[in-house]
Design a protein around this motif. Structure first.
Motif, PDB file in Angstrom:
ATOM      1  N   SER A 194       7.191  51.393 -97.158  1.00  0.00           N
ATOM      2  CA  SER A 194       8.531  51.999 -96.666  1.00  0.00           C
ATOM      3  C   SER A 194       9.762  51.463 -97.829  1.00  0.00           C
ATOM      4  O   SER A 194      10.729  51.953 -97.847  1.00  0.00           O
ATOM      5  N   HIS A 195       9.710  49.967 -98.036  1.00  0.00           N
ATOM      6  CA  HIS A 195      10.633  49.473 -98.951  1.00  0.00           C
ATOM      7  C   HIS A 195      10.863  50.358-100.153  1.00  0.00           C
ATOM      8  O   HIS A 195      12.011  50.630-100.784  1.00  0.00           O
ATOM      9  N   VAL A 196       9.696  50.429-100.794  1.00  0.00           N
ATOM     10  CA  VAL A 196       9.540  50.965-102.090  1.00  0.00           C
ATOM     11  C   VAL A 196       9.919  52.645-102.070  1.00  0.00           C
ATOM     12  O   VAL A 196      10.925  52.960-102.836  1.00  0.00           O
ATOM     13  N   ASP A 243      23.269  40.442 -96.810  1.00  0.00           N
ATOM     14  CA  ASP A 243      22.446  40.430 -95.699  1.00  0.00           C
ATOM     15  C   ASP A 243      20.834  40.580 -96.237  1.00  0.00           C
ATOM     16  O   ASP A 243      19.999  40.146 -95.742  1.00  0.00           O
ATOM     17  N   ARG A 244      20.500  41.219 -97.142  1.00  0.00           N
ATOM     18  CA  ARG A 244      19.275  41.140 -98.124  1.00  0.00           C
ATOM     19  C   ARG A 244      18.868  39.711 -98.293  1.00  0.00           C
ATOM     20  O   ARG A 244      17.670  39.267 -97.928  1.00  0.00           O
ATOM     21  N   ILE A 245      19.690  39.138 -98.989  1.00  0.00           N
ATOM     22  CA  ILE A 245      19.308  37.603 -99.250  1.00  0.00           C
ATOM     23  C   ILE A 245      19.243  36.828 -97.932  1.00  0.00           C
ATOM     24  O   ILE A 245      18.272  36.123 -98.074  1.00  0.00           O
ATOM     25  N   LEU A 255      19.424  48.031-106.453  1.00  0.00           N
ATOM     26  CA  LEU A 255      18.836  48.924-105.376  1.00  0.00           C
ATOM     27  C   LEU A 255      17.621  48.169-104.657  1.00  0.00           C
ATOM     28  O   LEU A 255      17.426  48.290-103.543  1.00  0.00           O
ATOM     29  N   ASP A 256      16.885  47.467-105.358  1.00  0.00           N
ATOM     30  CA  ASP A 256      15.810  46.469-104.885  1.00  0.00           C
ATOM     31  C   ASP A 256      16.482  45.442-103.942  1.00  0.00           C
ATOM     32  O   ASP A 256      16.153  45.376-102.791  1.00  0.00           O
ATOM     33  N   MET A 257      17.670  44.729-104.478  1.00  0.00           N
ATOM     34  CA  MET A 257      18.270  43.812-103.640  1.00  0.00           C
ATOM     35  C   MET A 257      19.068  44.521-102.547  1.00  0.00           C
ATOM     36  O   MET A 257      19.685  43.492-101.754  1.00  0.00           O
ATOM     37  N   LEU A 263       7.586  51.891-109.019  1.00  0.00           N
ATOM     38  CA  LEU A 263       6.658  50.946-109.557  1.00  0.00           C
ATOM     39  C   LEU A 263       6.771  49.632-109.396  1.00  0.00           C
ATOM     40  O   LEU A 263       5.993  48.779-109.533  1.00  0.00           O
ATOM     41  N   HIS A 264       7.946  49.171-108.721  1.00  0.00           N
ATOM     42  CA  HIS A 264       8.443  47.666-109.219  1.00  0.00           C
ATOM     43  C   HIS A 264       7.740  46.639-108.353  1.00  0.00           C
ATOM     44  O   HIS A 264       7.643  45.713-108.726  1.00  0.00           O
ATOM     45  N   ASP A 265       7.067  47.185-107.101  1.00  0.00           N
ATOM     46  CA  ASP A 265       6.404  46.317-106.169  1.00  0.00           C
ATOM     47  C   ASP A 265       4.688  46.571-106.164  1.00  0.00           C
ATOM     48  O   ASP A 265       4.158  46.107-105.254  1.00  0.00           O
ATOM     49  N   VAL A 266       4.540  47.209-107.133  1.00  0.00           N
ATOM     50  CA  VAL A 266       2.725  47.685-107.063  1.00  0.00           C
ATOM     51  C   VAL A 266       2.025  46.493-107.229  1.00  0.00           C
ATOM     52  O   VAL A 266       0.871  46.186-106.877  1.00  0.00           O
TER      53      VAL A 266
HETATM   54 FE   LIG Z   1      11.327  45.537-104.165  1.00  0.00          FE
END
Ligand SMILES: [Fe+2]
Length: 176
Positions: A15-17, A130-132, A115-117, A43-46
Motif C-alpha cells: 500500500s505504501h509503495v 508526521d512521517r518521522i 515522496l517516500d518520506m 521498486l524502492h522497497d522491493v
Molecule cells: Fe518507502
C-alpha cells in the motif's frame, strides 16, 4: 515486479509503495527523469520482500536484486541510497557493501526521498514531520532505524526542501 514481490507477502508495504508510485506518476511527466523516478518509486522497497531479504537491510537487498535482474545503474543507485539509507548502512556496518552502488545526486533522487518520506505506511500523503514521528513510534529506541534517524535528519530535510521548492516552481505542490 514490485506487486508480485510485495502485494501478498507484505500488503501494508505494498500500500505504501502504491502511494509513493502513484504520486510519482503525477510528477513524472513534468521532468526529464520522470520515467526513472516512477520506476524507482515502484521498486524502492522491493528489498523488503522475504525472497530477497538476504541482509535484511532493504535498500541493499533491493539494489542487489535489481542489479542481478539487469536494471539500470541509476535505478539501482536510487534504490540503494533512498531516504538516507547510507546513514542506516553506516550504523549496521554495511556502508562498504552499499557503496558498490552510486548515490545519484539531483532532482530525481530528492523527489524519491521526498515522496517516500511524505507517504504513510498505508499510502496516504502525510507531512515529513508526521512521517518521522510515525517511524519513531514504529521502532524501539535501540533499533538501527532510530539510531540512524538523528544523524540523517539534515540530509533528509535538505532533500525534502529541495523537492518542495521544485514542486512549487513547477506548480505541482498541491497536486502531489
Ligand atoms: Fe518507502
Amino acid at each position: 515486479m514490485a506487486e508480485r514481490l510485495l502485494a501478498i507477502a507484505l500488503p501494508r508495504r505494498w500500500s505504501h509503495v502504491q502511494g509513493v508510485a502513484s504520486r510519482a506518476e503525477v510528477v513524472g511527466p513534468h521532468l526529464v527523469g520522470g520515467p526513472v523516478l516512477v520506476a524507482a518509486c515502484w521498486l524502492h522497497d522491493v528489498g523488503y520482500a522475504p525472497d530477497l531479504a538476504a541482509t535484511r537491510f532493504h535498500p541493499l537487498d533491493g539494489a542487489r536484486a535489481l542489479r542481478e535482474w539487469g536494471a539500470d545503474d541509476l535505478i539501482c543507485g536510487l534504490v540503494a541510497f533512498h531516504s538516507a539509507a547510507a546513514h542506516e548502512a553506516d550504523v549496521l556496518g554495511l556502508l562498504d557493501e552499499l557503496r558498490a552502488f552510486e548515490d545519484p545526486q539531483g532532482l530525481v533522487r530528492d523527489l524519491l526521498w521526498y515522496l517516500d518520506m511524505t507517504t504513510s505506511p498505508d499510502g496516504e500523503r502525510v507531512s515529513f514531520d508526521d512521517r518521522i514521528a510515525e517511524v519513531r513510534e514504529r521502532y524501539p529506541a535501540e533499533h538501527y532505524v532510530i539510531r540512524a534517524l538523528d544523524g540523517s535528519m539534515a540530509a533528509r530535510r535538505g532533500a525534502v526542501n529541495r523537492a518542495e521548492a521544485w514542486l512549487s516552481s513547477a506548480g505541482l505542490a498541491d497536486q502531489v
